[in-house]
Motif scaffolding. Structure first.
Motif, PDB file in Angstrom:
ATOM      1  N   CYS A   1       5.216  71.708  36.856  1.00  0.00           N
ATOM      2  CA  CYS A   1       5.425  71.587  35.617  1.00  0.00           C
ATOM      3  C   CYS A   1       7.433  70.709  35.453  1.00  0.00           C
ATOM      4  O   CYS A   1       8.289  71.261  36.684  1.00  0.00           O
ATOM      5  CB  CYS A   1       6.704  72.896  35.089  1.00  0.00           C
TER       6      CYS A   1
ATOM      7  N   CYS B   1      11.040  73.123  34.873  1.00  0.00           N
ATOM      8  CA  CYS B   1      11.723  74.246  35.071  1.00  0.00           C
ATOM      9  C   CYS B   1      11.426  74.465  36.291  1.00  0.00           C
ATOM     10  O   CYS B   1      10.865  75.317  37.057  1.00  0.00           O
ATOM     11  CB  CYS B   1      10.884  75.683  34.267  1.00  0.00           C
TER      12      CYS B   1
ATOM     13  N   CYS C   1       2.620  75.175  30.722  1.00  0.00           N
ATOM     14  CA  CYS C   1       3.783  76.029  31.801  1.00  0.00           C
ATOM     15  C   CYS C   1       3.476  77.759  31.725  1.00  0.00           C
ATOM     16  O   CYS C   1       4.591  77.813  30.435  1.00  0.00           O
ATOM     17  CB  CYS C   1       4.929  75.503  32.052  1.00  0.00           C
TER      18      CYS C   1
ATOM     19  N   ALA D   1       5.813  79.497  32.193  1.00  0.00           N
ATOM     20  CA  ALA D   1       6.970  80.223  32.576  1.00  0.00           C
ATOM     21  C   ALA D   1       7.459  79.364  31.411  1.00  0.00           C
ATOM     22  O   ALA D   1       8.898  80.460  30.554  1.00  0.00           O
ATOM     23  CB  ALA D   1       7.573  79.420  33.877  1.00  0.00           C
ATOM     24  N   CYS D   2       7.504  78.451  30.314  1.00  0.00           N
ATOM     25  CA  CYS D   2       8.058  77.686  29.726  1.00  0.00           C
ATOM     26  C   CYS D   2       7.536  76.821  29.088  1.00  0.00           C
ATOM     27  O   CYS D   2       7.944  76.927  27.688  1.00  0.00           O
ATOM     28  CB  CYS D   2       9.341  76.809  29.692  1.00  0.00           C
TER      29      CYS D   2
ATOM     30  N   GLU E   1       6.046  74.562  28.335  1.00  0.00           N
ATOM     31  CA  GLU E   1       5.992  72.674  28.051  1.00  0.00           C
ATOM     32  C   GLU E   1       4.466  72.929  28.079  1.00  0.00           C
ATOM     33  O   GLU E   1       3.475  72.539  29.378  1.00  0.00           O
ATOM     34  CB  GLU E   1       6.656  72.085  29.728  1.00  0.00           C
TER      35      GLU E   1
HETATM   36 ZN    ZN Z   1       8.126  75.054  32.884  1.00  0.00          ZN
END
Ligand code: ZN
Length: 136
Positions: free
Chosen positions: A27, A30, A41, A43-44, A46
């Motif tokens: 990513c 992040c 992603c 986690a975020c 994206e």
């Molecule tokens: Zn990310």
């Protein structure tokens, strides 16, 4: 349980008879690395700033088990384990040399035959770096 990552052609690439690379998405926002490659992603979320990276050849054995009841076309017993990479990614795969495995030992990624017979399947496997390969 079937590990569907073995069936994903975008998760690995064979570079020769003895070399295979595992592929992951990085990513750009992040910096999270995700295996197998993902369209966003985790986690975020994206979706646009994702690039494909190769995992290093070596990781460390996190855990493993010996399988005695195989699926069709697979010869048992065989070992399956989780390998951790310094980048924070954990990958499941078949292991060679099940008799001498121990948690924490360095492992390398190698190409291997996962299933033989009428519907063969190739993919990645792991083997201990310090031990010579042996059939299980
Ligand atoms: Zn990310």
């Amino acid at each position: 349980m079937t590990d569907t990552t073995l069936l994903r052609p975008d998760a690995w690439q064979q570079d020769g008879p003895d070399r295979v690379r595992l592929l992951a998405t990085r990513c750009g926002r992040c910096k999270t690395l995700t295996f197998p490659p993902a369209p966003s992603c985790p986690a975020c979320w994206e979706r646009d700033q994702l690039t494909i990276e190769s995992l290093p050849k070596h990781g460390a054995l996190h855990s493993f088990t010996i399988v005695h009841t195989p699926g069709t076309g697979i010869t048992a017993p065989y070992a399956v384990g989780l390998v951790d990479y310094e980048e924070g990614v954990r990958v499941c795969g078949r292991l060679r040399g099940g008799a001498h495995l121990s948690v924490g030992m360095p492992m390398e990624t190698i190409p291997g035959s996962i299933r033989e017979g009428e519907n063969p399947l190739s993919g990645w496997m792991f083997q201990a770096v310090t031990k010579s390969p042996e059939p299980l």
